[in-house]
Write an enzyme that holds these catalytic residues in place. Sequence first.
Site, PDB file in Angstrom:
ATOM      1  N   CYS A  23       0.818  -1.220   0.000  1.00 42.47           N
ATOM      2  CA  CYS A  23       0.000   0.000   0.000  1.00 42.47           C
ATOM      3  C   CYS A  23       0.849   1.265   0.000  1.00 42.47           C
ATOM      4  CB  CYS A  23      -0.952  -0.009   1.187  1.00 42.47           C
ATOM      5  SG  CYS A  23      -2.037  -1.441   1.186  1.00 42.47           S
ATOM      6  N   HIS A  78      -3.142   7.081   2.174  1.00 37.52           N
ATOM      7  CA  HIS A  78      -3.622   5.786   1.695  1.00 37.52           C
ATOM      8  C   HIS A  78      -4.981   5.519   2.350  1.00 37.52           C
ATOM      9  CE1 HIS A  78      -4.136   1.629   0.978  1.00 37.52           C
ATOM     10  NE2 HIS A  78      -3.770   1.237   2.171  1.00 37.52           N
ATOM     11  N   ASN A  93     -10.169  -0.168   0.562  1.00 43.96           N
ATOM     12  CA  ASN A  93      -8.718  -0.060   0.463  1.00 43.96           C
ATOM     13  C   ASN A  93      -8.263  -0.709  -0.843  1.00 43.96           C
ATOM     14  OD1 ASN A  93      -5.966  -0.573   0.642  1.00 43.96           O
ATOM     15  ND2 ASN A  93      -6.013  -1.150   2.811  1.00 43.96           N
TER      16      ASN A  93
HETATM   17  O1  UT7 Z   1      -3.253  -1.033   3.797  1.00 41.82           O
HETATM   18  C1  UT7 Z   1      -3.085  -1.346   5.144  1.00 41.82           C
HETATM   19  C2  UT7 Z   1      -4.039  -2.471   5.386  1.00 41.82           C
HETATM   20  N1  UT7 Z   1      -4.566  -2.650   6.659  1.00 41.82           N
HETATM   21  C3  UT7 Z   1      -5.179  -1.742   7.465  1.00 41.82           C
HETATM   22  O2  UT7 Z   1      -5.175  -0.564   7.245  1.00 41.82           O
HETATM   23  C4  UT7 Z   1      -5.885  -2.306   8.651  1.00 41.82           C
HETATM   24  C5  UT7 Z   1      -5.747  -1.483   9.902  1.00 41.82           C
HETATM   25  N2  UT7 Z   1      -6.643  -2.003  10.907  1.00 41.82           N
HETATM   26  C6  UT7 Z   1      -7.953  -1.724  10.899  1.00 41.82           C
HETATM   27  O3  UT7 Z   1      -8.445  -1.010  10.049  1.00 41.82           O
HETATM   28  C7  UT7 Z   1      -8.801  -2.291  12.014  1.00 41.82           C
HETATM   29  O4  UT7 Z   1      -7.967  -2.967  12.938  1.00 41.82           O
HETATM   30  C8  UT7 Z   1      -9.904  -3.271  11.524  1.00 41.82           C
HETATM   31  C9  UT7 Z   1     -10.974  -2.486  10.767  1.00 41.82           C
HETATM   32  C10 UT7 Z   1      -9.327  -4.336  10.623  1.00 41.82           C
HETATM   33  C11 UT7 Z   1     -10.573  -3.941  12.723  1.00 41.82           C
HETATM   34  O5  UT7 Z   1     -11.099  -2.944  13.580  1.00 41.82           O
HETATM   35  P1  UT7 Z   1     -10.789  -3.009  15.137  1.00 41.82           P
HETATM   36  O6  UT7 Z   1     -11.515  -1.878  15.750  1.00 41.82           O
HETATM   37  O7  UT7 Z   1      -9.288  -3.057  15.306  1.00 41.82           O
HETATM   38  O8  UT7 Z   1     -11.467  -4.359  15.559  1.00 41.82           O
HETATM   39  P2  UT7 Z   1     -10.827  -5.616  16.304  1.00 41.82           P
HETATM   40  O9  UT7 Z   1      -9.940  -6.375  15.383  1.00 41.82           O
HETATM   41  O10 UT7 Z   1     -10.248  -5.157  17.610  1.00 41.82           O
HETATM   42  O11 UT7 Z   1     -12.100  -6.468  16.597  1.00 41.82           O
HETATM   43  C12 UT7 Z   1     -13.108  -6.028  17.505  1.00 41.82           C
HETATM   44  C13 UT7 Z   1     -14.220  -7.045  17.511  1.00 41.82           C
HETATM   45  C14 UT7 Z   1     -13.737  -8.477  17.683  1.00 41.82           C
HETATM   46  O12 UT7 Z   1     -14.701  -9.173  18.441  1.00 41.82           O
HETATM   47  P3  UT7 Z   1     -14.476  -9.462  20.004  1.00 41.82           P
HETATM   48  O13 UT7 Z   1     -13.198 -10.249  20.075  1.00 41.82           O
HETATM   49  O14 UT7 Z   1     -14.364  -8.102  20.625  1.00 41.82           O
HETATM   50  O15 UT7 Z   1     -15.690 -10.221  20.385  1.00 41.82           O
HETATM   51  C15 UT7 Z   1     -13.743  -9.011  16.285  1.00 41.82           C
HETATM   52  O16 UT7 Z   1     -13.893 -10.404  16.233  1.00 41.82           O
HETATM   53  O17 UT7 Z   1     -14.915  -7.006  16.254  1.00 41.82           O
HETATM   54  C16 UT7 Z   1     -14.933  -8.322  15.705  1.00 41.82           C
HETATM   55  N3  UT7 Z   1     -14.875  -8.181  14.246  1.00 41.82           N
HETATM   56  C17 UT7 Z   1     -15.977  -7.986  13.504  1.00 41.82           C
HETATM   57  N4  UT7 Z   1     -17.277  -7.878  13.814  1.00 41.82           N
HETATM   58  C18 UT7 Z   1     -18.155  -7.658  12.799  1.00 41.82           C
HETATM   59  C19 UT7 Z   1     -13.791  -8.199  13.446  1.00 41.82           C
HETATM   60  N5  UT7 Z   1     -14.161  -8.017  12.170  1.00 41.82           N
HETATM   61  C20 UT7 Z   1     -15.518  -7.884  12.178  1.00 41.82           C
HETATM   62  C21 UT7 Z   1     -16.478  -7.673  11.172  1.00 41.82           C
HETATM   63  N6  UT7 Z   1     -17.775  -7.554  11.527  1.00 41.82           N
HETATM   64  N7  UT7 Z   1     -16.139  -7.549   9.878  1.00 41.82           N
END
Ligand code: UT7
Length: 334
Positions: free
Chosen positions: A118, A259, A289
């Site tokens: 990216c 990005h 993205n």
């Molecule tokens: O080009 C670079 C590429 N990557 C990025 O830019 C990614 C950077 N990271 C992010 O954007 C965020 O970390 C994400 C959007 C991927 C995830 O958001 P988050 O606020 O960090 O969520 P999390 O991973 O801490 O998950 C929170 C909760 C979890 O459940 P529990 O364990 O709290 O029960 C996940 O299992 O949300 C759950 N979860 C979802 N729920 C509904 C994870 N993905 C999803 C989903 N829908 N798609």
Amino acid sequence: MLLQHSGFGIAVTGSGSCTPQVTLDNNGLSQMVDTSDEWIVARTGIRYRRLADDRTSLCDLAAEASRRAIEMARITPTDIDLIVLATSTADDLFGSASQIQYQLGATKAVAFDLTAACSGFVFGLVTASQFIRTGIYQNVLLIGADILSRWVNWSDRGTCILFGDGAGAVVLQASETDSLLGFEIRSDGTQNSSLNLAYKAQPKELIDGVSIGQGAFHPITMNGQEIYRFAVKKVPEVIEKAMFRANISVEEIDWLLLHQANQRILDAVAQRLTVPAEKVISNLANYGNTSAASIPIALDEAVRDGKVKTGDTIAAAGFGAGLTWGAAIFKWGR
Ligand code: UT7
């Protein structure tokens, strides 16, 4: 104040973009994995993404984006000296840039691929600029293009909600004045395992005692929280370094062009830099993205919408797998 260079200046004179027709919205994703429109919008800001079907190649998207950029720059394909294709998802592992050169009829140009995930567009901008700075080339086509949908694990709700496909391009030209004011690019392999699209080999014995590893690339794996923390910490730092090199203050930045990974990352970086929200370019709601394509697609839309005007100062920054990150400060237009 512009930095004085002994070589040649760079002007960014054209932009173009191309995204596939097919749109997948968050409700569609919720039919595939346990997620919801509310969760995706609240955590990422993404509402739609464009996806390339099996007949759409990376080269097709890239060539169309390029034609639009070349037209805006008011040059012809035969004027182009160099084509740099920033991508992680080439149609061919040997490289796709030469195929794009052929599709464009850019008969004079040398063409090669560059991979920095990216960060590819920013790394490509810096790379391409060196050929102009040294006086070797006058007209360079820089493309950022990716079809990550080919490599997403569509049953992993942590990643499949994020990505979309597309291509963006800019034309860079030698100029008496220099519009590339400053840059900084960085890599750190220690966190490489946080985001991968990795080849996994299986042992294959060719003859007794001669074994090779033959396998396949496996879908994207990501530690979202690690990447999030990395982006929010490192991106402001690298933009500040590029601003220092450009000898400009944050008030002189007209547009923050990050990005397009996650609206929360855009907001947090802008806040750390004290850039007001109205100066932040964001189109990730519509495309998700798109990896190396996200900065040039967002730039092209902002130029064609009349937001970004000739002479505006843009702070662009990419970040992602590698890990890689980088920023470039440039002025738009001739
Ligand atoms: O080009 C670079 C590429 N990557 C990025 O830019 C990614 C950077 N990271 C992010 O954007 C965020 O970390 C994400 C959007 C991927 C995830 O958001 P988050 O606020 O960090 O969520 P999390 O991973 O801490 O998950 C929170 C909760 C979890 O459940 P529990 O364990 O709290 O029960 C996940 O299992 O949300 C759950 N979860 C979802 N729920 C509904 C994870 N993905 C999803 C989903 N829908 N798609």
